[in-house]
Scaffold this active site. Structure first.
Site, PDB file in Angstrom:
ATOM      1  N   ASP A 190       0.846  -1.198   0.000  1.00 59.65           N
ATOM      2  CA  ASP A 190       0.000   0.000   0.000  1.00 59.65           C
ATOM      3  C   ASP A 190       0.881   1.247   0.000  1.00 59.65           C
ATOM      4  OD1 ASP A 190      -3.209   0.502   1.045  1.00 59.65           O
ATOM      5  OD2 ASP A 190      -1.801   2.175   1.141  1.00 59.65           O
ATOM      6  N   HIS A 234     -10.494  -4.975  -3.064  1.00 58.49           N
ATOM      7  CA  HIS A 234      -9.149  -5.243  -2.553  1.00 58.49           C
ATOM      8  C   HIS A 234      -9.227  -5.673  -1.100  1.00 58.49           C
ATOM      9  CE1 HIS A 234     -10.074  -0.951  -2.158  1.00 58.49           C
ATOM     10  NE2 HIS A 234      -9.383  -0.976  -1.025  1.00 58.49           N
TER      11      HIS A 234
HETATM   12  P1  DGP Z   1      -9.637   1.582   0.657  1.00 54.96           P
HETATM   13  O1  DGP Z   1      -9.697   2.807   1.526  1.00 54.96           O
HETATM   14  O2  DGP Z   1     -10.054   0.319   1.381  1.00 54.96           O
HETATM   15  O3  DGP Z   1     -10.339   1.788  -0.664  1.00 54.96           O
HETATM   16  O4  DGP Z   1      -8.098   1.384   0.346  1.00 54.96           O
HETATM   17  C1  DGP Z   1      -7.438   1.889  -0.763  1.00 54.96           C
HETATM   18  C2  DGP Z   1      -5.959   1.801  -0.477  1.00 54.96           C
HETATM   19  O5  DGP Z   1      -5.271   1.934  -1.692  1.00 54.96           O
HETATM   20  C3  DGP Z   1      -5.418   2.890   0.452  1.00 54.96           C
HETATM   21  O6  DGP Z   1      -4.904   2.266   1.631  1.00 54.96           O
HETATM   22  C4  DGP Z   1      -4.304   3.546  -0.338  1.00 54.96           C
HETATM   23  C5  DGP Z   1      -4.042   2.573  -1.461  1.00 54.96           C
HETATM   24  N1  DGP Z   1      -3.661   3.198  -2.707  1.00 54.96           N
HETATM   25  C6  DGP Z   1      -4.323   4.170  -3.382  1.00 54.96           C
HETATM   26  N2  DGP Z   1      -3.679   4.491  -4.517  1.00 54.96           N
HETATM   27  C7  DGP Z   1      -2.592   3.675  -4.580  1.00 54.96           C
HETATM   28  C8  DGP Z   1      -1.533   3.521  -5.526  1.00 54.96           C
HETATM   29  O7  DGP Z   1      -1.464   4.192  -6.551  1.00 54.96           O
HETATM   30  N3  DGP Z   1      -0.596   2.576  -5.242  1.00 54.96           N
HETATM   31  C9  DGP Z   1      -0.649   1.806  -4.117  1.00 54.96           C
HETATM   32  N4  DGP Z   1       0.322   0.921  -3.931  1.00 54.96           N
HETATM   33  N5  DGP Z   1      -1.618   1.917  -3.211  1.00 54.96           N
HETATM   34  C10 DGP Z   1      -2.571   2.847  -3.433  1.00 54.96           C
END
Ligand code: DGP
Length: 113
Positions: free
Chosen positions: A31, A99
Site C-alpha cells: 500500500d 481489494h
Molecule cells: P480503501 O480505503 O479500502 O479503498 O483502500 C485503498 C488503499 O489503496 C489505500 O490504503 C491507499 C491505497 N492506494 C491508493 N492508490 C494507490 C496507488 O497508486 N498505489 C498503491 N500501492 N496503493 C494505493
C-alpha cells in the site's frame, strides 16, 4: 467502473507498484499509504468494484484471494495480522476495485474506528 481506477492501471502495468505476489487471478502489492509496518493489498485481476458487486460465480475467486492473503502474510513472516475489506464509501472504501488489506507488524485494537 473498475476500468477507470488506479488499481486497473497497476494491473495493466501503466503505473508501478511494489509487487509481492502475482498469479493468474490476482496481484498483491504494498500500500502506498501504509497504516502498519506491513500493509499489502490483494486485488483480483477481474474488475469487481466491491464485495457488494461480487456474484455467486466469483465464489472460487474470493476463496482464492483469502488463500493468497495467508500465503503473502506467511511470506512476510507474519503470524498475526488483520485482514480488512472496506465495502462502500461510508465503510472507508476509496478505490472501487475490490481489494483486501493485509495489515501486520504492530498491535491492533478492537473495535476499529
Ligand atoms: P480503501 O480505503 O479500502 O479503498 O483502500 C485503498 C488503499 O489503496 C489505500 O490504503 C491507499 C491505497 N492506494 C491508493 N492508490 C494507490 C496507488 O497508486 N498505489 C498503491 N500501492 N496503493 C494505493
Amino acid at each position: 467502473m473498475t476500468s477507470k481506477t488506479i488499481f486497473n492501471k497497476i494491473l495493466k502495468g501503466e503505473i508501478p507498484c511494489d509487487e509481492v505476489y502475482s498469479d493468474e487471478w490476482c496481484l498483491a502489492f504494498r500500500d502506498i499509504e501504509p497504516q502498519a509496518p506491513i500493509h499489502i493489498l490483494v486485488i483480483p485481476r477481474k474488475g469487481i468494484e466491491s464485495m457488494l458487486e461480487a456474484k455467486e460465480e466469483d465464489k472460487e475467486l474470493l476463496g482464492h484471494l483469502l488463500w493468497v492473503v495467508t500465503k503473502v502474510a506467511k511470506q512476510e513472516g507474519l503470524t498475526n495480522w488483520r485482514t480488512v475489506i472496506n465495502t462502500g464509501l461510508e465503510a472507508g472504501q476509496t478505490v472501487f476495485h475490490l481489494h483486501i488489506h493485509i495489515l501486520g507488524g504492530r498491535n491492533f485494537h478492537w473495535p476499529p474506528g
